[in-house]
Design an enzyme around this catalytic site. Sequence first.
Site: not given
Length: 323
Positions: A124-126, A149
């Site tokens: 994810t880009d997170e 997360y």
Amino acid sequence: MKNILVTGGLGFIGSNFVNHISSKYDNVNIYVYDIGDYCASVENVEWNNRTKLIKGDIRNFDLIMHTLTEHEIDTIVHFAAHSHVDNSFKNSLAFTETNVFGTHVLLECSRMYGKLKLFFHMSTDEVYGEIDTTDTSREVSLLCPTNPYAATKAGAEHIVKSYFLSYKLPIIIARCNNVYGRNQYPEKLIPKFICSLLDGKKLHIQGTGNSRRNFIHAIDVADAVDLVINNGVIGETYNIGVTNEHSVLDVAQILCDIAGVNLENQLEYVPDRLFNDFRYNITNDKIKSLGWEQSRKDFKKELVELFDWYKVNRHRYNIPGSQ
């Protein structure tokens, strides 16, 4: 790619990928490996004689080993993960157990199996963390996750990369924007807002509603993953991103317009997350160099179609309080 194992294949992104591969290739056997969690549905997959379901936990070493050998798996596409950020604040250990330990089990089984041509890991880009309004994150940027997360996804990435460096396991990693489209469980922003509007409920806005995200359609993601699997460079990481940035309030306004209701009458402000990144912004020149292009560019048009889809299909999800 002849026998492919798709973890999390009953979930949102996984099922869109399974349906894409199933319709595009008539010579690929697809084994959908999924625990059947609350956010998954067998109705998400368009089943045929080349798609088979294996119900199991990615932490189950023996079942993973049996699956790899029994079906002569040559490619693993790993989507299975706990992914709802709000839940990660409440039960972070479960996220670590599945997202980190579960990924490690898959990697170790793959190493011992010894016949894998590719282990694809969806991230994810997170993992990049929050950036300001002028910055972009490239594949080589520092990872700085700010919620449990994202931290588990970053941790899993490091283990995946270590198996490439230490054991020469053929891996590719991809980091993706916020994905929207069919088959998404209504806990995420867009389907949650749609289902709330369909049920005549208020739209819960965390904090000010000014946090921003780039939204990419699940069909574009499935196409990108397919391309990376077939044409990507082993050991590399690819951003899968678009320029389609909207605030939470922007999305609420668009969906209220589609539903024909007044925005201000629908909003209910609630406390923000413990930490809510303002925005992410990733480059996509690397995956574009492989020939990938976004096809679903009309965000409002896609949301109209999606609104109609949830009218008919939300029954497949056990949504608390839904009619």
